[in-house]
Structure formats: structure tokens, C-alpha cells
Design an enzyme around this catalytic site. Structure first.
Site, PDB file in Angstrom:
ATOM      1  N   ILE B 152       0.845  -1.191   0.000  1.00  0.00           N
ATOM      2  CA  ILE B 152       0.000   0.000   0.000  1.00  0.00           C
ATOM      3  C   ILE B 152       0.881   1.241   0.000  1.00  0.00           C
ATOM      4  O   ILE B 152       1.759   1.387   0.864  1.00  0.00           O
ATOM      5  CB  ILE B 152      -0.943  -0.015   1.223  1.00  0.00           C
ATOM      6  CG1 ILE B 152      -1.913  -1.188   1.077  1.00  0.00           C
ATOM      7  CG2 ILE B 152      -1.686   1.308   1.364  1.00  0.00           C
ATOM      8  CD1 ILE B 152      -2.667  -1.521   2.321  1.00  0.00           C
ATOM      9  N   CYS B 153       0.659   2.101  -0.978  1.00  0.00           N
ATOM     10  CA  CYS B 153       1.393   3.365  -1.124  1.00  0.00           C
ATOM     11  C   CYS B 153       2.902   3.086  -1.120  1.00  0.00           C
ATOM     12  O   CYS B 153       3.385   2.313  -1.938  1.00  0.00           O
ATOM     13  CB  CYS B 153       0.960   4.334  -0.026  1.00  0.00           C
ATOM     14  SG  CYS B 153       1.545   6.000  -0.281  1.00  0.00           S
TER      15      CYS B 153
END
Lengths: 312, 432
Positions: B152-153
């Protein structure tokens, strides 16, 4: 004539009193110094030597004062002293004048600086761009006041003074930049109200004015968001942001350096010292982890080879 | 004399009504705010199964009754900015719960709170150190060769690096709102980062303070994030459920660990300033991150309205990797809307579960390639899907809700929030 009468003739009563006091004082301090018991061990010989040096110096000083007192009593000296007393007010006057002149010059210099501040601010046009005020104030600070923080300090504490001056200087610069940045950040707010007012005016003329406060708010927040988006994309804003960050970092670094000086006086490790330790710790930890991995692989390989080897 | 067009009496009447409503709301709000509130985040139970320095590995127990349980466990790698609790923010909107109910054996990295002593920890330490050790731990525990990974990210960027360096250990790669190509001026963060004096910043702070980054994120949209959000709160603060969810979100947003200095330095220099990753020119401890070595299936999610990691920063990776089985999914939402908006959760988690299931069995054939776009000729299995805000059909939705109820044995599914109050939370999550 008795001996006492001869002495009285030679030395007037006040002079006698002074000489007697000097002699009594010499005796007192000399005896006090002598009362220290002789030291049997060699380690204290140095102390005795120091005592002797003290006594010697003391006697010399007293003799000097005696001779000075006697010299002052002689007729030539008397006239000389009288002359000196006449001259004293003139000297004091000269000294005062010199001090006054220095003070006056400093004041004049400061007034000139203040005058320049006025001249500088006049050079900017504040009618349309309010942020110019902050630029001007930074410039005034940099050109007229900052130099005082850059006066080279002297002596044993020069480095400490230098760091303290740097902290004050960096703080002032940061404050100025921050004020400028905040003013830039406030611009959309200001403009959004103006635009909202214009919109409402035109809507009022058309008879389409929103009835609820929520509608007014929704309209305003949309305008504000749009203005912020425009501002954030501008180079001016990016420059102001980076400048503020940079000045803040300068100030924090200067603060850390000054704090470092204070912390060194206390039994507290500084960040710099801890960072050095952390770095070493990090490198060591990395090496240990790597070695652990290698050992694990090797022991697995060993187990494998033992299992595959024929029994017996 | 002409009659004025402004309905002054109506405006005044509306103002009076609003004032009365506000007064009543304030009275009720004080009761709500003074009553015991439950705003815990990350309430799904988990075990800590591995620890190394500040890093912990969470293991969630999936529902044993779940149909089609996945054989390969999934490791979620969150960013170093903010915390992984975002995936389990509130009981009725939890990606973690959805994954478990979909039969995913879920592991998640909790990066902890870096302190000053972590300032020299590099990207290499995270990728080839912590992540690699964790992957080895999971492989050993499950006696498997490969693990599924989802980043994530910034965690997605780490996952890409890891998958390119250790393709033998990764079965499938999922990236969500992951910056991989930094040469764009679409996101403000990209613009601001390009000229930042990173050396001075690290020298000043050591680690990059979470509060400083939060301030930066708030400044990306101050009108919405610093004003409108709290106006929305004032308007709904008489609603206990709303207040609890709002505070949960606040707790998550401002729970920002510092980022280790050296990691941040390399991320800014190699990413934002020099854009090395997408060109396969980035090095970790002397090893080149060659994207052509990333050969496992890859699913890439990003938000169309993401202003932190704009689509331009995410959508190039699938064509740069060596994998032949890639898919881009563009959701019409913002940076965290994908995970916390109930609307997108209904699309996000099931899509991942389905995609993984399709690739979970070795013997299963790789899905047939979709119709090719002219620009996608080089990658025969590449898909690009845009999922818009329109929710799934009623039939599908009902089916999914049935599955959720079936999978959740411990707690009954919570009543979905009413439309009005969910709208603001929806808005907030999409803004961020």
C-alpha cells in the site's frame, strides 16, 4: 627634642597614622602566613613554596605602598599632587566628553539606520501586494540589523557567543519568512470572500440568491478550494514553502548547536553523540544479522548433508 | 419603486431556523460527547507471530467456514507514513475483515514507531532486511515456496522492489495507490518534493517527523481538510455513531510515526528527484532493482482522484515489469477512499480475493487475455479496468452481503450507517 617629636616633625599625624596602619597590617598578614605549620612530607613543600611566594609578594607590595606614601609627603610631590587635583576635573571632562561622543555617535548611527528603514519601506509599493511588506521587513532586517549578530565575538567564549548570535539571527530570519509564508497562505481566504461577495451581488441582481446559510457556505468553500489549488500550483507558493522550510531548518540547526553547548555542561549526551553511537550500532546490527543468516544456511546445509550421508 | 429581487424574509427565516437547529444540536452534542464513546481502531483480533526490532508481524485468523480458502497466504506491506490500522478502521468497514471472510490467510506488517536510533535504517534494510525475513518466516511456517504480497502506497513501492529482487519468493503481487513513476507534475507532492533540500532536512530532524508530514498533507487541501471537515463534524456531532467514526478517522490520520531519515532520503532522491525505479536504475545495497525480473502476476489499483499519488505516478508500472499477467484497476476515488469508503470496499476486497483465487492453484490456467488496446500490444495479458462510482448490481451486492454474514461468526454484521451521515465520511475519505 625627643625622638617622638622628631618623628612628628618628619611625618605629620595623618601620615604617621597611615604608616602605623601599614606596619600593623604587614605584621598581621605576615604572622598569619607564618602560622601555617611546617610540612614534614615532601608533597607539601610546594605549598610552602607558594606561601613564601605569597609572603614575598605581600612584603613587596607593602614596601611599594610605603615608599609611595612617603614620596607623596615630599614637598615636590605635594605640589605635583595639588596640580594633579587641579587638572583632574579637566581630565574627567575630557573622558566624559569622549564617552559622550561615542554614545552620541552610536545614537546617530542608529538614527541613521532607522532613517534608512524608512527610506527602504518607502521604496515599495504596498497598495496592491501586501506580501511586499514581509519582503521589505526581511530585507530591512538583513541589511540593517543582521550585521549586529555578525560582529565577531572575541575571547575564550567567542564560539559560544557566535552560536548564540547565530541562533538569534536565524530565529529572526525564520520569523520573517514564516510571517511572509502565512500571509501568502491567507491570500486565498481573503480573495475567496471578495469573490463570494461579488457572486452574491450578481445573484442578488438576478434574484437567485441562495436562501440557506449552508448554500452560502458551500459556495464559499468551493471558491476557497479553487483559490488554494491555484495558489499551490504557483511557483511563488512553492518558493515561499521551500524558503520557509529552509529557514526553519536553519533555525533548528542553530538551536541544536546552542543546546549542544548547554548539554555539554550537564551529564546528558547530545543528539550528535547519540547519532554517532546509533550509526555504529546500526552497522554492527546489520553485520550480526547477516552472520546469523549465514550460520542458519550453513547449519541447514550441514543437516542436509548429514541426512544424505549413508548410515554407519 | 421597483420591488427587490432578494427574498430577505426567506433568508432571515432560514437563518432563524438554522440557529434553532444549531442550538438543539449543541445541546444533544454535549450529551454525545460526554457519554462513553467507542472509537477504537483495529478491533479485529490478531496474533503477533514475528518481531524484529520495532517491526511486528500481525497474523489474523481467517474464518474456518469461509468457502474457497486460499492456499497461499497474503502479506500486506503498509507504508511507513501513517499506520496499517487504516485497513481495519471501523468494524463495519474493514478490509481486514473482508479479506478474512473471503478466505485469505492474512499477515500484515506493523512498522512500529521509529525512534532516533532508526534514522540510519535504509530502504534496503526494510526491503532486503525486514520484509525478506518476514517472507522467509511465512514460507517456513507454511512450508511453501512463494507468498502473495500486497503493498500500500510506499509499502507498494517496497513490494515492487522486493518482488523484483526476490521473484522466487513471490507468487502474486498486488500494488495499491503505489507511486512507482515520479516524473509527473500532477500531484502537488511531486512538485514540492522535487526542490526540497533533503540533506538539510535529514540533518535537522534525523527522522522526518510525522507531524511535519501531516501538516504537509493538510496543506494539500486546507479548505476541505482544515475547514470543511470540521464544519461537517459540527453539523453531525449530535450523532453518536458519526462522532465515533469521525474520531476513529482522526485518530488514524494523526497517528503518524516518524519516517527513518535515510529511508526518506533515498525515497526522495531516487524516487521524486531522479525517478530511478521505473527505469530499473535504482540500487539497494549494490543490487539493481530490475523491473524486468518482476515476472509474477501483478494487479495494480489506483485512485483517479488521488492527489497524493496521482494516476500518472501509478499506471506505468504494469508496462515496465517483466510479467505477462498484469492488470490495472482505476477506481474513481481518492488516496484512502479505496480502503475506507464503503462504496469502494465492496469492489476492492472481492476483486483482490477473486484475482488471487484465480491464481492460487498452480494447475489453474492463467485467465484468458482480454481484448487488446492499441497501446497495450506488447503485453498480451495486460488489462486496464476503470471502476466507476456506480455500485454493483443489487443481485451481486446481496450475494456479497450473504457471504459476509456467513463468514463472521463472532460478531453480527453492524447496521450500515444511514445515508446522510455516511456521505460526509465518504467525502472525507475521498478527499484524503
Amino acid at each position: 627634642m625627643t625622638e617622638a617629636a622628631t618623628d612628628a616633625e618628619k611625618n605629620p599625624p595623618n601620615e604617621l597614622l597611615f604608616i602605623n596602619w601599614l606596619e600593623a597590617a604587614t605584621d598581621l598578614w605576615s604572622n598569619l602566613a607564618k602560622t601555617a605549620a611546617p610540612n614534614p612530607d615532601g608533597s607539601k613543600q610546594t605549598k610552602n613554596a607558594a606561601q613564601n611566594r605569597f609572603l614575598g609578594q605581600w612584603k613587596t607590595n607593602l614596601s611599594l605602598m610605603k615608599s609611595f606614601s612617603q614620596a607623596m609627603n615630599e614637598s615636590e610631590s605635594e605640589s605635583s599632587t595639588a596640580q594633579a587635583i587641579d587638572v583632574l576635573p579637566k581630565i574627567i571632562l575630557r573622558m566624559s566628553k569622549s564617552g559622550w561622543d561615542t554614545g552620541f555617535q552610536i545614537q546617530k548611527h542608529l538614527l541613521e539606520k532607522i532613517g534608512k528603514i524608512g527610506k527602504r519601506t518607502e521604496a515599495y509599493n504596498f497598495d496592491n501586494l501586501d506580501e511586499e511588506v514581509f519582503k521589505a521587513s526581511t530585507e530591512i532586517y538583513e541589511k540593517e540589523l543582521q550585521q549586529y549578530f555578525h560582529v565577531p565575538p572575541l575571547g575564550l567564549n567567542r564560539y559560544y557567543q557566535e552560536r548564540l548570535s547565530s541562533l538569534l539571527d536565524k530565529h529572526n530570519l525564520f520569523e520573517n519568512t514564516l510571517a511572509e509564508f502565512l500571509s501568502v497562505l491567507y491570500l486565498p481566504m481573503e480573495k475567496s470572500f471578495k469573490v463570494l461577495q461579488e457572486n452574491l451581488q450578481s445573484m442578488a441582481n438576478e434574484g437567485t440568491l441562495p436562501k440557506g446559510t449552508k448554500d452560502h457556505y458551500a459556495m464559499w468553500i468551493k471558491i476557497l478550494e479553487g483559490h488554494y489549488m491555484n495558489l499551490f500550483k504557483s511557483k511563488e507558493y512553492t518558493d515561499a514553502l521551500h524558503k520557509t522550510l529552509s529557514k526553519m531548518e536553519d533555525f533548528l540547526l542553530a538551536k541544536n548547536e546552542t543546546l549542544h553547548d548547554f548539554l555539554q555542561l550537564l551529564p546528558i549526551p547530545t543528539n550528535k553523540e547519540m547519532d554517532e553511537l546509533y550509526k555504529e550500532f546500526h552497522v554492527l546490527k546489520k553485520r550480526v544479522k547477516e552472520l546469523e543468516k549465514q550460520i542458519k544456511v550453513m547449519s541447514k546445509a550441514n543437516k542436509g548433508s548429514q541426512q544424505s550421508a549413508p548410515a554407519g | 419603486m421597483t420591488q427587490t429581487k432578494i427574498p430577505i424574509e426567506l433568508i432571515l427565516e432560514s437563518l432563524a431556523e438554522d440557529t434553532e437547529k444549531a442550538q438543539k444540536r449543541a445541546e444533544k452534542a454535549s450529551d454525545v460527547l460526554l457519554s462513553p464513546l467507542h472509537y477504537d481502531v483495529a478491533s479485529t483480533p490478531y496474533d503477533i507471530v514475528y518481531e524484529e526490532d520495532r517491526v511486528k508481524l500481525k497474523h489474523y485468523s481467517r474464518s474456518e467456514t469461509a468457502e474457497n480458502k486460499l492456499k497461499t497466504p497474503l502479506l500486506v506491506v503498509y507504508a511507513l507514513i501513517n499506520r496499517e490500522t487504516m485497513l481495519d478502521l471501523q468494524p463495519d468497514r474493514s478490509v481486514v475483515k473482508n479479506f478474512l471472510q473471503d478466505g485469505i490467510d492474512l499477515y500484515m506488517i506493523d512498522w512500529g514507531y521509529p525512534t532516533r536510533k532508526d534514522r540510519f535504517v535504509t530502504i534496503d534494510d526494510h526491503v532486503n532486511g525486514y520484509i525478506d525475513n518476514i517472507i522467509d518466516f511465512i514460507r517456513e511456517k507454511h512450508q511453501i515456496q512463494k507468498v502473495n504480497i500486497m503493498g500500500i502506497c510506499m509499502g507498494g513501492t517496497f513490494s515492487i522492489m522486493y518482488s523484483a529482487l526476490h521473484p522466487d519468493k513471490i507468487k502474486n503481487l498486488i500494488t495499491t495507490v503505489t507511486p512507482s513513476s515520479f516524473d509527473t507534475d500532477k500531484g502537488l507532492l511531486h512538485v514540492w518534493m522535487k526542490d526540497i533540500d533533503i540533506d538539510k532536512m535529514i540533518q535537522t530532524y534525523g527522522n522526518i517527523p510525522g507531524d511535519l508530514m501531516n501538516l504537509g498533507f493538510l496543506l494539500l487541501n486546507p479548505a476541505r481538510l482544515m475547514i470543511d471537515k470540521y464544519v461537517g463534524f459540527m453539523e453531525n456531532m449530535d450523532n453518536k455513531e458519526f462522532v465515533e467514526n469521525f474520531v476513529r478517522m482522526e485518530r488514524w490520520i494523526f497517528d503518524s510515526p516518524d519516517v527513518p531519515g535515510e529511508t526518506f532520503r533515498q525515497f526522495v532522491e531516487d524516487g521524486y528527484k531522479n525517478n530511478l525505479l521505473i527505469q530499473s536504475k535504482m540500487y539497494l545495497d549494490g543490487k539493481r532493482v530490475d523491473l524486468k525480473k518482476l515476472t509474477m502476476p501483478m494487479l495494480n489499483f489506483y485512485g483517479k482522484y488521488d492527489h497524493l499519488v496521482p494516476p500518472e505516478s501509478c499506471d506505468q508500472i504494469t508496462s515496465a515489469v517483466g510479467s505477462k499477467d498484469t492488470e490495472d484497476v482505476c477506481l474513481e476515488t481518492g488516496h484512502i477512499g479505496i480502503y475506507v469508503s464503503s462504496k469502494f470496499q465492496k469492489q476492492f476486497s472481492p476483486k483482490i480475493a477473486e484475482w488471487l483465487k484465480a491464481r492460487d492453484q498452480d494447475e489453474l490456467p492463467v485467465p484468458m487475455p482480454p481484448k487488446k488496446k492499441a497501446s497495450e500490444k506488447t503485453n498480451p495479458l495486460h488489462k486496464r479496468v476503470t471502476i466507476n462510482k456506480k455500485p454493483p448490481t443489487r443481485k451481486t451486492q446481496t450475494k456479497k452481503l450473504d457471504q459476509l454474514t456467513k463468514g463472521n461468526n463472532t460478531k453480527p454484521p453492524q447496521k450500515p450507517p444511514s445515508k446522510g451521515k455516511s456521505l460526509l465520511m465518504q467525502k472525507i475519505s475521498e478527499i484524503i
